[in-house]
Design a protein around this motif. Structure first.
Motif, short mmCIF file in Angstrom:
data_model
loop_
_atom_site.label_atom_id
_atom_site.label_comp_id
_atom_site.label_asym_id
_atom_site.label_seq_id
_atom_site.Cartn_x
_atom_site.Cartn_y
_atom_site.Cartn_z
N LYS A 78 0.83 -1.21 0.00
CA LYS A 78 0.00 0.00 0.00
C LYS A 78 0.86 1.26 0.00
O LYS A 78 1.65 1.48 0.91
CB LYS A 78 -0.93 0.01 1.21
N GLY A 79 0.72 2.05 -1.05
CA GLY A 79 1.41 3.34 -1.10
C GLY A 79 2.90 3.27 -1.34
O GLY A 79 3.60 4.26 -1.13
N ALA A 80 3.41 2.12 -1.79
CA ALA A 80 4.86 2.01 -2.03
C ALA A 80 5.28 2.90 -3.19
O ALA A 80 4.52 3.13 -4.15
CB ALA A 80 5.22 0.55 -2.33
N ASP A 81 6.51 3.38 -3.12
CA ASP A 81 7.11 4.16 -4.21
C ASP A 81 7.95 3.28 -5.13
O ASP A 81 8.01 3.51 -6.33
CB ASP A 81 7.99 5.27 -3.64
N MET A 135 0.21 -4.61 -7.30
CA MET A 135 0.79 -3.27 -7.45
C MET A 135 -0.16 -2.36 -8.23
O MET A 135 -0.32 -1.18 -7.88
CB MET A 135 2.14 -3.35 -8.15
N CYS A 139 -0.44 0.24 -5.45
CA CYS A 139 0.61 1.26 -5.62
C CYS A 139 0.90 1.43 -7.11
O CYS A 139 2.01 1.16 -7.57
CB CYS A 139 1.87 0.89 -4.84
N ALA A 142 4.13 3.01 -8.46
CA ALA A 142 5.44 2.50 -8.04
C ALA A 142 6.16 1.84 -9.21
O ALA A 142 5.54 1.27 -10.12
CB ALA A 142 5.27 1.50 -6.90
#
Length: 440
Positions: A78-81, A135, A139, A142
C-alpha cells in the motif's frame, strides 16, 4: 518529500544486507523512510534473522529509516514508491533439482540457462504476475525493479502478459563488466560506459567508452591476449578466455555467461564433475548461505559481512540502489537494465524485453538505440529471444508441449529425447510450484 517507501519482496534473502547498505550510503540523496522486508511464512526464520541485522545496520548508521518485517504482501505494498523483487520460489532445494536433474541426463544445469533457467522461470513468472496485479491496485505509481532470475524472461513476461509498464529487470553482470573494463583500461569505473546489445545473461558489449570516447579497439586488443584470471568474470562459475581469432571476428566483448554457449563442452565437463562430487552450484550456495545466516545471527554484527561477496551478490547494492536513486532524482545517468525494446534493437519485436544501456530519468529508462545487430551476434540473440518467448508462454499457459519445444530451441539441449525426459522429470520434481501444468 516526506520520505520514500520501498518494499522488498523476498526480504529474507541473503542479498538483503547488500541492499540495505546501499540505501544507507545514499540516504542523503535517497531518503528512505520505510523499508518493508516481505517474505512468505516458509521464509520466516530467514526474514527474522536478516531483518534484525538490517535494523542493526540502520541503527549503527544513524539514519531515520524504519525497517519493517511483514508476511502480508498486500499490506506492505500500500502506497509504495518502489518495489524490488528478489525471490526464489521453492528455495535453494528447487535450484539444486534444476541443476542436478538436467546433469543426470548429460545436459547443462545452470540456474539461468537451459533447462534450469526455464524451470526457474516457470515457478517465478506466475508469482511475479500476481505481484504486478497487487501493485496495479495498491501502488500503481510504483516502479517494480526485479532482481529475480531469470531477470530477462521475467521482464518479458510482465511486458507481454500485463499492461503494467513500470518494470525493469536488473542484473549485476553489466556493472561487473563496467568495473572489469575500467580495471583493464586503468581508469575509474565511473568514467566507463558501454553500448550493450542483446538480452539478460546473453548480452555483448558492442562499444566501450571512457569519458564518452570509444575505447573498443583497445579493449579488443587487450582481450586477444587476456588470461582467465584477468578477464571479466563472475564469482559463481569459472571463466575461460576466448581465442584471439574469435574476439577479432566477433569485434565485441561477450558477457561472462557466454562461456556456457561458446565453451559448452568444457563447462558441461566441469558441471558433471561437480554433479558427481555433490557440489553443483546450488549445493555450494546452500552451504554458503548457511554460513552467512550463522554470521547474521550475531547480535554484535551491524554491517554487511564481507563473506556475502562469495554468494555472488557483489555490486548488487550499486546496481539496485543507483537505479532507485537515479529514478528518484532524475539524474539522467547511464545504467544497464532490462526494458521494453521499442526499436532500440532493430529486428527484435518492439514489445520484447532486451538488456540495454539506458538514460535513467524520473519518467523511466530511455534506452540508447543500437540499431541493427551485426551478423556475428544477431543469430544467437534471435535464437535466445525465441526461446525466452516460448518459455514465457509455457509459464503462463502451462503447456508441456511448449516447454519441450522451448528446451529443444535452446543451444544447450542436444537431443529432443533429452528435452522430453528432462521436462517431464523437472515437472514432476516441482509439481507443488507448477499448478499451471497440472490443471487436468
Amino acid at each position: 518529500m516526506n520520505g520514500i517507501k520501498i518494499v522488498t519482496i523476498g526480504g529474507g534473502s541473503s542479498y538483503t544486507p547488500e541492499l540495505v547498505e546501499g540505501f544507507i550510503k545514499r540516504y542523503d540523496r535517497l531518503p528512505v523512510k520505510e523499508l518493508w522486508l516481505v517474505d512468505i511464512e516458509e521464509g520466516r526464520t530467514k526474514l527474522e534473522i536478516v531483518g534484525a541485522l538490517a535494523q542493526r545496520m540502520v541503527k549503527k548508521a544513524g539514519v531515520p529509516m524504519k525497517v519493517i518485517l511483514s508476511y502480508d504482501r498486500r499490506e506492505a505494498l500500500k502506497g509504495a514508491d518502489f518495489v524490488t523483487t528478489q525471490m526464489r520460489v521453492g528455495l535453494l532445494e528447487a535450484r539444486i533439482k534444476d541443476e542436478r536433474i538436467p546433469l543426470s541426463h548429460g545436459m547443462m544445469g545452470q540456474e539461468t540457462n537451459g533447462a534450469a533457467g526455464m524451470f526457474k522461470a516457470f515457478r517465478t513468472i506466475p508469482v511475479i504476475l500476481d505481484i504486478v496485479k497487487d501493485m496495479q491496485e495498491l501502488c500503481p505509481q510504483a516502479w517494480m525493479i526485479n532482481f529475480t532470475n531469470p531477470a530477462g524472461m521475467i521482464t518479458e513476461a510482465v511486458l507481454r502478459y500485463t499492461d503494467f509498464k513500470k518494470v525493469m529487470g536488473l542484473c549485476n553482470v553489466p556493472i561487473n563488466m563496467v568495473n572489469g573494463f575500467a580495471r583493464l583500461l586503468n581508469v575509474e569505473p565511473e568514467r566507463v560506459t558501454m553500448e550493450l546489445s542483446g538480452l539478460n545473461h546473453h548480452v555483448f558489449a558492442t562499444d566501450i567508452f571512457v569519458d564518452g570516447q570509444s575505447r573498443l579497439e583497445e579493449m579488443l586488443e587487450i582481450y586477444q591476449h587476456i588470461s582467465a584470471e584477468d578477464a571479466v568474470s563472475m564469482k559463481n562459475f569459472s571463466t575461460l578466455p576466448f581465442s584471439p581469432e574469435f574476439i577479432r571476428g566477433l569485434h565485441c566483448i561477450p558477457c561472462p555467461y557466454h562461456n556456457y554457449y561458446f565453451f559448452t563442452r568444457e563447462q558441461l565437463e566441469e558441471e558433471l564433475e561437480q554433479y558427481r562430487e555433490g557440489r553443483v552450484r546450488g549445493e555450494v550456495v546452500k552451504r554458503t548461505e548457511d554460513e552467512l545466516f550463522e554470521l547474521y545471527q550475531d547480535e554484535n554484527l551491524d554491517v554487511k559481512p564481507k563473506q556475502l561477496e562469495m554468494r555472488g551478490g557483489a555490486r548488487y547494492s550499486d546496481a539496485a540502489c543507483n537505479l532507485v536513486c537515479s529514478l528518484y532524482n532524475n539524474t539522467g545517468d547511464i545504467q544497464y537494465v532490462d526494458v521494453r525494446n521499442n526499436g532500440t534493437i532493430l529486428g527484435i519485436s518492439p514489445d520484447s524485453a532486451i538488456e540495454a544501456a539506458c538514460i535513467i530519468t524520473s519518467g523511466g529508462p530511455k534506452p540508447i538505440a543500437v540499431g541493427e545487430l551485426k551478423p556475428q551476434i544477431s543469430g544467437i540473440i534471435q535464437n535466445m529471444k525465441a526461446f525466452e518467448r516460448l518459455v514465457c508462454e509455457a509459464a503462463v499457459t502451462g503447456s508441456r508441449d511448449l516447454a519441450v519445444t522451448a528446451l529443444n530451441m535452446n543451444p544447450l539441449c542436444a537431443s529432443d529425447s533429452d528435452a522430453v525426459a528432462v521436462v517431464d522429470e523437472l515437472l514432476e520434481a516441482h509439481r507443488k510450484y507448477l499448478p499451471q501444468f497440472f490443471k487436468n
